[in-house]
Write an enzyme that holds these catalytic residues in place. Structure first.
Site, PDB file in Angstrom:
ATOM      1  N   ASP A  36      56.089  85.709   5.230  1.00 52.17           N
ATOM      2  CA  ASP A  36      57.113  85.142   6.120  1.00 52.17           C
ATOM      3  C   ASP A  36      57.473  86.115   7.247  1.00 52.17           C
ATOM      4  O   ASP A  36      58.461  85.927   7.946  1.00 52.17           O
ATOM      5  CB  ASP A  36      58.369  84.749   5.323  1.00 52.17           C
ATOM      6  CG  ASP A  36      59.040  85.950   4.649  1.00 52.17           C
ATOM      7  OD1 ASP A  36      58.533  87.086   4.778  1.00 52.17           O
ATOM      8  OD2 ASP A  36      60.087  85.750   3.985  1.00 52.17           O
ATOM      9  N   ASP A  50      62.779 100.856   1.201  1.00 46.70           N
ATOM     10  CA  ASP A  50      63.732 100.031   0.452  1.00 46.70           C
ATOM     11  C   ASP A  50      63.706 100.324  -1.046  1.00 46.70           C
ATOM     12  O   ASP A  50      62.842 101.061  -1.532  1.00 46.70           O
ATOM     13  CB  ASP A  50      63.461  98.541   0.714  1.00 46.70           C
ATOM     14  CG  ASP A  50      61.961  98.222   0.729  1.00 46.70           C
ATOM     15  OD1 ASP A  50      61.174  98.984   0.150  1.00 46.70           O
ATOM     16  OD2 ASP A  50      61.582  97.201   1.318  1.00 46.70           O
ATOM     17  N   HIS A  96      58.464  89.258   7.054  1.00 46.58           N
ATOM     18  CA  HIS A  96      59.536  90.243   6.837  1.00 46.58           C
ATOM     19  C   HIS A  96      58.966  91.658   6.830  1.00 46.58           C
ATOM     20  O   HIS A  96      57.873  91.896   6.342  1.00 46.58           O
ATOM     21  CB  HIS A  96      60.354  89.953   5.569  1.00 46.58           C
ATOM     22  CG  HIS A  96      59.630  90.173   4.280  1.00 46.58           C
ATOM     23  ND1 HIS A  96      59.589  89.233   3.282  1.00 46.58           N
ATOM     24  CD2 HIS A  96      58.925  91.229   3.801  1.00 46.58           C
ATOM     25  CE1 HIS A  96      58.896  89.694   2.258  1.00 46.58           C
ATOM     26  NE2 HIS A  96      58.470  90.916   2.549  1.00 46.58           N
ATOM     27  N   GLU A 145      64.521  89.939   5.808  1.00 43.10           N
ATOM     28  CA  GLU A 145      64.033  88.571   5.652  1.00 43.10           C
ATOM     29  C   GLU A 145      64.274  87.778   6.934  1.00 43.10           C
ATOM     30  O   GLU A 145      65.023  88.234   7.816  1.00 43.10           O
ATOM     31  CB  GLU A 145      64.799  87.905   4.499  1.00 43.10           C
ATOM     32  CG  GLU A 145      64.773  88.684   3.191  1.00 43.10           C
ATOM     33  CD  GLU A 145      63.489  88.469   2.397  1.00 43.10           C
ATOM     34  OE1 GLU A 145      62.477  88.037   2.989  1.00 43.10           O
ATOM     35  OE2 GLU A 145      63.498  88.725   1.184  1.00 43.10           O
TER      36      GLU A 145
HETATM   37  P1  PGA Z   1      52.550  93.087  -0.329  1.00 40.43           P
HETATM   38  O1  PGA Z   1      54.085  92.940   0.069  1.00 40.43           O
HETATM   39  O2  PGA Z   1      52.037  94.329   0.343  1.00 40.43           O
HETATM   40  O3  PGA Z   1      52.547  93.214  -1.820  1.00 40.43           O
HETATM   41  O4  PGA Z   1      51.858  91.876   0.170  1.00 40.43           O
HETATM   42  C1  PGA Z   1      54.490  93.204   1.364  1.00 40.43           C
HETATM   43  C2  PGA Z   1      55.924  92.763   1.563  1.00 40.43           C
HETATM   44  O5  PGA Z   1      56.340  91.752   0.979  1.00 40.43           O
HETATM   45  O6  PGA Z   1      56.641  93.424   2.331  1.00 40.43           O
END
Ligand code: PGA
Length: 279
Positions: free
Chosen positions: A148, A79, A150, A155
């Protein structure tokens, strides 16, 4: 589905990096002996965020020690924020070059990232899907998840068959990401271009890293509950070759039975790290 449980996030990063090394070496990328003039590339899907940083460090170490080359590896990132120029300190372009690509022998032409500044975002997303297809599909997609559940910027509520597209970020994600923008919510991009759940599902193999107690409930939802678009990572329950790699902290919401079962398989799973014998 496999679940690898390591003592802490460093050890989980070690496991994932060794696994990626083994997969690349077993694939034997390079000039194709069966098709003179053709090259076989290993296609790697990659995430950003704090979770994969340790894994990228280990992969760089392997490269520096002469144990692993990325010369015949193509990458596709998951992304990119909409509206951030490539050289913005918080763009995922900057993250990937700073934390990984700059330190390895990958050919920049083989690095693929969505362009969040593209004028026609839909066309950019469509072209990205085509590039993945033209590369022969992703051999191994590495992912991290949010608390969450995702995966990439898919999301809660995202279609589990979604493809690469423009996505509006959930409020929680914007708040979580504010730490990278001097805690100024107004500076956090509100949209991103992201591969879809379906795009990741098409990979031949998926490896998801989940570390920390704050992701424990997400890990429970990912592997012990049913498939749900409200926890998009749970889609990988239906992937033929999905491996979740976590630390002890992330297992806090799992059933004791689940943890014992997968710990009992660790000896077997560690055999997956054995490198192919050199002919
Ligand atoms: P993080 O983020 O590795 O910084 O916890 C992961 C995400 O939100 O996809």
């Amino acid at each position: 589905m496999r679940l690898i449980i390591e003592a802490d996030s460093d050890k989980a990063s070690d496991w994932v990096a060794k696994y990626i090394k083994t997969r690349i070496k077993s694939f034997k990328p390079g000039p194709d002996p069966d098709n003179p003039g053709k090259t076989r590339y290993f296609v790697l899907g990659l995430p950003t965020g704090s979770t994969p940083l340790g894994c990228y460090k280990r992969l760089i170490e392997f490269h520096k020690k002469g144990e692993l080359s990325f010369r015949f590896v193509k990458t596709f990132n998951m992304d990119e924020y909409v509206g951030l120029p490539r050289d913005h300190p918080e763009s995922y372009h900057t993250y990937m070059w700073t934390n990984f690509f700059r330190h390895i022998d990958i050919n920049p032409e083989n690095v693929h990232m969505l362009d969040g500044m593209a004028k026609d975002k839909d066309a950019e997303c469509e072209a990205y899907e085509k590039k993945i297809k033209d590369a022969g599909g992703v051999d191994l997609f590495l992912g991290g998840i949010g608390p969450d559940g995702h995966i990439a910027f898919n999301e809660p509520g995202s279609s589990l068959v979604s493809r690469t597209r423009v996505k509006t970020l959930a409020k929680d994600t914007i708040i979580a990401n504010a730490r990278f923008f001097d805690n100024k919510i107004k500076d956090v991009p509100t949209e991103a271009l992201t591969v879809g759940v379906g795009t990741v599902m098409d990979a031949k193999e998926v490896v998801v890293m989940i570390t920390g107690a704050h992701k424990a409930y997400a890990l429970h939802k990912a592997i012990e509950d049913g498939v749900s678009h409200m926890w998009t990572v749970s889609a990988f329950q239906q992937h033929r070759r999905a491996t979740f790699v976590c630390d002890e902290d992330a297992t806090l919401e799992l059933r004791v039975k689940t943890v014992k079962y997968f710990k009992g398989l660790m000896e077997l799973h560690n055999k997956l790290l054995e490198e192919p014998k050199v002919d």
